[in-house]
Structure formats: C-alpha cells, structure tokens
Write a protein that holds these residues in place. Structure first.
Motif, PDB file in Angstrom:
ATOM      1  N   ALA A 201       0.818  -1.221   0.000  1.00  0.00           N
ATOM      2  CA  ALA A 201       0.000   0.000   0.000  1.00  0.00           C
ATOM      3  C   ALA A 201       0.845   1.261   0.000  1.00  0.00           C
TER       4      ALA A 201
ATOM      5  N   ALA B 296      -3.443   6.232   5.832  1.00  0.00           N
ATOM      6  CA  ALA B 296      -4.305   5.735   4.753  1.00  0.00           C
ATOM      7  C   ALA B 296      -4.033   4.264   4.472  1.00  0.00           C
TER       8      ALA B 296
ATOM      9  N   LYS C 128      -5.376   2.205   7.423  1.00  0.00           N
ATOM     10  CA  LYS C 128      -6.833   2.124   7.399  1.00  0.00           C
ATOM     11  C   LYS C 128      -7.313   1.122   6.358  1.00  0.00           C
ATOM     12  N   THR C 129      -6.551   0.963   5.277  1.00  0.00           N
ATOM     13  CA  THR C 129      -6.929   0.038   4.216  1.00  0.00           C
ATOM     14  C   THR C 129      -6.528  -1.397   4.527  1.00  0.00           C
ATOM     15  N   VAL C 130      -5.330  -1.579   5.106  1.00  0.00           N
ATOM     16  CA  VAL C 130      -4.769  -2.915   5.281  1.00  0.00           C
ATOM     17  C   VAL C 130      -4.832  -3.391   6.728  1.00  0.00           C
TER      18      VAL C 130
ATOM     19  N   SER D  48      -8.792   9.085  10.999  1.00  0.00           N
ATOM     20  CA  SER D  48      -7.914   8.067  10.432  1.00  0.00           C
ATOM     21  C   SER D  48      -6.763   7.740  11.379  1.00  0.00           C
TER      22      SER D  48
END
Length: 394
Positions: free
Chosen positions: A80, A140, A143-145, A332
């Motif tokens: 990411a 970011a 938060k995604t992974v 976040s």
C-alpha cells in the motif's frame, strides 16, 4: 595632434569598459541559478547511525514496538505504501527515494510522541512537508490494510474463547467484552465548531470502542462531534445496527436460572439496558447486598475497557494533545492507533504506564439529558446473572 590622439585613446578605453560590463551582465543573466531549497542539507545521523544500534528496550521506548514487530508492520504495509515513479513531480520523486522503513518510522514517531512536524523533520533530516505526507500515507495504508485485519468482529470460536476467559477471571458467564467512549482532542474546525465543543470545555471527536477481556479492540466507531452523548453515539454505530438485525453474536444460548441468556457486553449508566448490553444496578441508596455484590463484579470486569484506553493513550501520545489536523485525518489517525495497539498486544509488546489515568467521562451525563430507557429483557438477564453469581459465592 597630440590632444586629439589623447582624446581618441580615452574614448576607446571607455568603449572597451562599457563592452566588458555589457558582456558580464549578459553572462550572469544566462547562467542558471541553483535552487536553494533543493541544496539544503539536512542531517539524518540519528536515523542512519543511532537507531541501528537500538536495544529491544530502546525500540519499545521510542517506537512503541520491538524491531521484529516494526519489520512485520513494514512488510504488511509495503504494497500500500509503494509509490509509482513520477517524473514530473519533484516532491513525489524525492519522497519516493526515502526508504520504506524510514517513512514508517517517521509516522510512528509522530503518533507515539505527538511532536510537532518541524521537530520530527529535524530529527529524521526531512522537510515538514515530507513528515506530513508520511503520516497521511501511513494512516491511509493502515486504514486500508491494518484496521480490517486487526479490528474485526470475532467469529464463533473467538467469541467462545473470550466468554471463557471472562468467566474464569470475573465469574460472568456469556460476557464477551465491555463498551465505553472517550474524547479525542482536536482544534476547533472552521465550520460548525460549536458542535465539537464537549461538556468538559474543549473541542473533540468521540471514539466508541468494544474490547475483549484482555483489552483488545474488536469494534470501533469514531468521528462524531464531541457534544454527542454516549447513548446517541451508540445508537448511530454499526454495532447497534448489527445487534438490531440479530447479526452481532452467534446463537449461543445458555440457561442462567430460568432465563435463556446469549452473549452480552458490559456498559455503564450512559447506555440502555438491553438483553445483550448490561450495566450495573443504579445506586439509589437502597441496593440489596446481592445487587451491590453484582455491581462490584461488573465494574471489575468493565474496567478492562478503561485500561485499554489508558494503554492506548500511553503508547500513542498523539491522542493526548490537541490535534492540529482536519477531522477526517484525526479520525484516520485514531483508527490507526487502535489497530497498532492490537498489533502490539497480539505480538506480546508489553507497555506499562502510570500516566494518563482514564477519567470517568462516559459515566457522567450531559446537562439536560436523562438516563436511557431500560428494557425488561435486559432486567431479566441482569437479575438472573446476579442471582447466579451470588449463589455461586455462597
């Protein structure tokens, strides 16, 4: 003749001097001036020389995790955080040249200390803008992974493990966690800043969390304004919606006395009494000995969420200071810190702190707001648990 010759020689010298000045000025104008900002040398000896010699204790003290966990985190977020080479954006290219570990370390240092961007930049030998980008991209990516992996609804086997742990430690059967809320300090937003002004006299957003018996977060809801009551935050959360549809807990029913009881979590007086969310008996000065005993047992088990908040604040000090980022980035960052907390706890990273003792912010109701409505189903379950608990101790 001699006077005319002298005048001619003097005129020729003057013309030569003028031509010399003219050519020098043209030469200076044609030369490209080197940009000073790119030529500024920043020292990064601390990261390049000092950090490689850190002991395990120093890694834990400075980055809140061991070097092994740090490497695991870098590998997890690597896909990411990888950036495409951009030839037309010099800043993106310069950030891309930073090693991945250094970018992660910059973000962790900011979250762990809450230091100003300028101080972090001086320490790592990078610009303020680079620090900002490292923090934003790290959050970011997390938060995604990281957040979906570390903070998720337990499966049936995991719920059974949590219930067994809490029963063995506090004697509460079928309990799978505790819920509470806390305020995250922020600067006053530009728009609608009054709605973020909480009852304590400062601006904040609210974090609602559910933890298991060991203080691991398994449900989070963050971002509502600081003047929102805990009961309202709870009603608007996905947790309440899942429970209302019957999709929160697996069907694991156990008879407590004459009452069929499923899984439940513990809350304080700010929450409604439901068959899956129990709270202590309200102290009206007329509690029986059984009710007082049961309240002590529930409070002993429910304090696990406050202890989790205390360890979260101790590890990631950015939650203690008024955050100067916008509300979305603060949200976040909060979710990222909670995921990092779970990662450290699951990897056995111990962190003891005597600071930042949790306050009973959720226990006090806001002015003009009454107690939430209790349901009869919750009363029956609580009474059955009280009688069973008192019977087992006598």
């Amino acid at each position: 003749i001699s006077s005319h010759l002298f005048t001619l020689i003097k005129t020729i010298k003057f013309l030569c001097l003028k031509l010399r000045v003219f050519f020098q000025m043209n030469l200076l104008q044609n030369q490209r001036r080197k940009p000073k900002v790119w030529a500024f040398n920043r020292a990064s000896e601390w990261w390049d020389v000092v950090v490689p010699g850190f002991t395990d204790a120093q890694w834990l003290q400075n980055f809140r995790m061991s070097e092994q966990t740090f490497i695991y985190l870098c590998n997890k977020l690597c896909p990411a955080l990888e950036r495409q080479h951009t030839t037309f954006c010099h800043f993106a290219f310069s950030l891309n040249k930073l090693p991945l570990k250094k970018r992660v370390a910059i973000a962790l240092w900011k979250l762990a200390t809450g230091s100003e961007y300028r101080s972090v930049g001086h320490l790592f030998g990078v610009s303020i803008k680079t620090v900002c980008s490292c923090v934003q991209e790290f959050c970011a990516a997390a938060k995604t992974v990281l957040v979906p992996e570390q903070i998720r609804l337990p499966d049936e086997d995991r719920f059974r493990e949590i219930a067994m742990y809490i029963k063995n430690r506090w004697g509460l059967p079928q309990c799978v966690g505790a819920i509470d809320g806390c305020h995250i300090p922020i600067i006053a937003p530009q728009h609608y800043h009054t709605v973020y002004f909480n009852r304590k006299g400062w601006h904040s957003i609210i974090l609602q969390a559910v933890v298991d018996g060991k203080g691991i977060f398994w449900n989070l809801f963050a971002g509502l304004s600081g003047n929102s009551h805990d009961a309202r935050v709870f009603r608007l959360s996905a947790l309440s919606e899942l429970a209302s549809r019957g999709n929160l807990f697996p069907p694991h029913i156990r008879n407590i006395g004459t009452v069929a009881t499923g899984y439940y979590i513990l809350g304080d007086s700010a929450y409604s009494l439901l068959d899956w969310l129990l709270k202590p008996f309200p102290d009206t000065g007329r509690l029986t000995s059984e009710q007082q005993f049961f309240n002590k047992k529930m409070c002993s088990a429910g304090v696990v969420v406050e202890n989790a908040f205390g360890r979260l604040k101790g590890r990631w000090r950015c939650r203690l200071k008024r955050n100067d980022c916008n509300v979305e980035l603060v949200k976040s960052m909060v979710l990222t810190c909670c995921a990092l907390h779970n990662l450290c706890e699951n990897h056995g990273e111990s962190f003891e702190t005597s600071l930042d003792l949790p306050d009973a912010e959720a226990a006090a109701l806001q002015p003009g707001q009454g107690l939430p409505r209790d349901l009869d189903e919750g009363r029956r379950v609580r009474d059955a648990l009280m009688e069973d608990s008192f019977r087992l101790t006598n």
